[in-house]
Enzyme design. Structure first.
Site, PDB file in Angstrom:
ATOM      1  N   GLU A   8      27.982  26.211  51.368  1.00 30.49           N
ATOM      2  CA  GLU A   8      28.806  27.343  50.918  1.00 30.49           C
ATOM      3  C   GLU A   8      28.961  27.290  49.459  1.00 30.49           C
ATOM      4  O   GLU A   8      28.763  26.129  49.006  1.00 30.49           O
ATOM      5  CB  GLU A   8      30.303  27.231  51.476  1.00 30.49           C
ATOM      6  CG  GLU A   8      30.766  27.869  52.549  1.00 30.49           C
ATOM      7  CD  GLU A   8      31.105  29.439  52.309  1.00 30.49           C
ATOM      8  OE1 GLU A   8      30.611  29.885  51.325  1.00 30.49           O
ATOM      9  OE2 GLU A   8      31.710  30.223  53.388  1.00 30.49           O
ATOM     10  N   ASP A   9      29.069  28.541  48.781  1.00 23.49           N
ATOM     11  CA  ASP A   9      29.299  28.558  47.277  1.00 23.49           C
ATOM     12  C   ASP A   9      30.644  27.888  46.937  1.00 23.49           C
ATOM     13  O   ASP A   9      30.681  26.974  46.177  1.00 23.49           O
ATOM     14  CB  ASP A   9      28.873  29.756  46.652  1.00 23.49           C
ATOM     15  CG  ASP A   9      29.989  31.019  47.227  1.00 23.49           C
ATOM     16  OD1 ASP A   9      30.669  30.698  48.499  1.00 23.49           O
ATOM     17  OD2 ASP A   9      29.833  31.966  47.056  1.00 23.49           O
ATOM     18  N   ASP A  53      37.731  28.704  48.825  1.00 25.68           N
ATOM     19  CA  ASP A  53      39.087  29.239  48.227  1.00 25.68           C
ATOM     20  C   ASP A  53      40.185  28.913  49.003  1.00 25.68           C
ATOM     21  O   ASP A  53      40.757  28.061  49.120  1.00 25.68           O
ATOM     22  CB  ASP A  53      38.718  30.540  47.737  1.00 25.68           C
ATOM     23  CG  ASP A  53      39.611  31.267  47.008  1.00 25.68           C
ATOM     24  OD1 ASP A  53      40.181  30.597  46.137  1.00 25.68           O
ATOM     25  OD2 ASP A  53      39.746  32.579  46.977  1.00 25.68           O
ATOM     26  N   LYS A 100      38.581  25.003  45.505  1.00 25.10           N
ATOM     27  CA  LYS A 100      39.512  25.267  44.655  1.00 25.10           C
ATOM     28  C   LYS A 100      40.932  24.986  45.497  1.00 25.10           C
ATOM     29  O   LYS A 100      41.369  25.667  46.057  1.00 25.10           O
ATOM     30  CB  LYS A 100      39.686  26.852  44.320  1.00 25.10           C
ATOM     31  CG  LYS A 100      39.251  27.500  43.273  1.00 25.10           C
ATOM     32  CD  LYS A 100      39.586  29.008  43.037  1.00 25.10           C
ATOM     33  CE  LYS A 100      38.509  29.867  42.673  1.00 25.10           C
ATOM     34  NZ  LYS A 100      38.830  31.392  42.810  1.00 25.10           N
ATOM     35  N   VAL A 111      35.588  32.275  39.312  1.00 27.43           N
ATOM     36  CA  VAL A 111      34.278  31.715  38.729  1.00 27.43           C
ATOM     37  C   VAL A 111      33.175  32.581  39.268  1.00 27.43           C
ATOM     38  O   VAL A 111      33.335  33.224  40.214  1.00 27.43           O
ATOM     39  CB  VAL A 111      33.990  30.425  38.717  1.00 27.43           C
ATOM     40  CG1 VAL A 111      35.071  29.686  38.500  1.00 27.43           C
ATOM     41  CG2 VAL A 111      34.079  30.004  40.651  1.00 27.43           C
TER      42      VAL A 111
HETATM   43  P1  5GP Z   1      37.998  31.807  51.337  1.00 28.73           P
HETATM   44  O1  5GP Z   1      37.931  32.306  52.589  1.00 28.73           O
HETATM   45  O2  5GP Z   1      37.677  30.369  51.352  1.00 28.73           O
HETATM   46  O3  5GP Z   1      39.098  32.190  50.965  1.00 28.73           O
HETATM   47  O4  5GP Z   1      36.863  32.822  50.534  1.00 28.73           O
HETATM   48  C1  5GP Z   1      35.597  32.257  50.365  1.00 28.73           C
HETATM   49  C2  5GP Z   1      34.544  33.281  49.745  1.00 28.73           C
HETATM   50  O5  5GP Z   1      35.348  33.869  48.670  1.00 28.73           O
HETATM   51  C3  5GP Z   1      33.861  32.472  48.925  1.00 28.73           C
HETATM   52  O6  5GP Z   1      32.458  32.129  49.759  1.00 28.73           O
HETATM   53  C4  5GP Z   1      33.193  33.551  47.887  1.00 28.73           C
HETATM   54  O7  5GP Z   1      32.402  34.534  48.333  1.00 28.73           O
HETATM   55  C5  5GP Z   1      34.695  34.310  47.654  1.00 28.73           C
HETATM   56  N1  5GP Z   1      35.390  33.762  46.517  1.00 28.73           N
HETATM   57  C6  5GP Z   1      36.233  33.082  46.497  1.00 28.73           C
HETATM   58  N2  5GP Z   1      36.581  32.472  45.250  1.00 28.73           N
HETATM   59  C7  5GP Z   1      35.677  33.010  44.350  1.00 28.73           C
HETATM   60  C8  5GP Z   1      35.729  33.176  42.915  1.00 28.73           C
HETATM   61  O8  5GP Z   1      36.079  32.341  42.173  1.00 28.73           O
HETATM   62  N3  5GP Z   1      34.298  33.589  42.583  1.00 28.73           N
HETATM   63  C9  5GP Z   1      33.647  34.232  43.261  1.00 28.73           C
HETATM   64  N4  5GP Z   1      32.788  35.035  42.754  1.00 28.73           N
HETATM   65  N5  5GP Z   1      33.745  34.470  44.452  1.00 28.73           N
HETATM   66  C10 5GP Z   1      34.968  33.659  45.147  1.00 28.73           C
END
Ligand code: 5GP
Length: 189
Positions: free
Chosen positions: A112-113, A116, A144, A166
């Site tokens: 994963e990148d 969040d 995060k 980011v």
């Molecule tokens: P989660 O389900 O963990 O909230 O979301 C994860 C996905 O949201 C990540 O794989 C990414 O694509 C997107 N995402 C979450 N935070 C960021 C951020 O700070 N910057 C960017 N560009 N994408 C984010």
């Protein structure tokens, strides 16, 4: 909104509209360490190792990471999207592009990148486990922790970042800036 001039200057990590959080050199050093760790942990998994990139944010990371792993492995890609506009943080996601090969009996590392809220990856890990892999572990470049809604165990983590949006090194803003070599955040109005 960024002007065309600001967008063009974004490739300068020190003079553009984004503040540098992690330099290209810092990222490269950490990715090399992560590759070494994965190599040590998966020595016995030989040709059963699968690196699974979650599209699109992790493609730059996985391209570097896979070359830092000194083991035979195969690459897979999965596309996932939030279900509808209103449910972005509900954790209900749909698969827009699935794996090309079964993962039954394989040792899968999800790449994963950024984690969040954790909702997307929680859904994905559950989905993958139903396919009977030998193991599934999680590798994320960024985390995060302040935004966690669904705690997940990250087996390989690059960096912990503050609660900022980011971008760069695969992470986008409206599909752009994935090709920035550094990771930054928007520092301005
Ligand atoms: P989660 O389900 O963990 O909230 O979301 C994860 C996905 O949201 C990540 O794989 C990414 O694509 C997107 N995402 C979450 N935070 C960021 C951020 O700070 N910057 C960017 N560009 N994408 C984010």
């Amino acid at each position: 909104m960024l002007s065309a001039q600001q967008k063009a200057s974004a490739f300068d990590p020190h003079g553009g509209p984004f503040k540098e959080l992690l330099s290209a050199e810092t990222i490269a050093a950490r990715v090399a360490e992560m590759g070494k760790q994965i190599t040590e942990d998966h020595r016995d998994h030989g040709e059963d190792l699968v690196l699974l990139s979650v599209l699109k944010g992790s493609v730059i990371f996985i391209a570097d990471l896979c070359r830092a792993i000194a083991l035979p492995l195969s690459l897979e890609f999965i596309g996932i999207a939030s279900y509808g506009d209103e449910t972005k943080s509900s954790g209900v996601v749909r698969i827009t592009s699935d794996l090309t090969r079964p993962i039954e009996g394989k040792h899968v590392i999800v790449v994963e990148d950024i984690i969040d809220t954790g909702l997307t990856v929680h859904y994905l890990m559950h989905n993958l486990r139903t396919r009977r892999p030998a193991s599934v572990s999680l590798c994320s470049l960024l985390h995060k922790p302040s935004r966690t809604a669904r705690p997940v165990d990250i087996d390989y983590l690059g960096f912990t970042v503050p609660d900022q949006f980011v971008l760069g090194y695969g992470l986008d803003v409206a599909q752009q800036f994935r090709n920035l070599p550094y990771i930054g955040y928007f520092d301005g109005e």
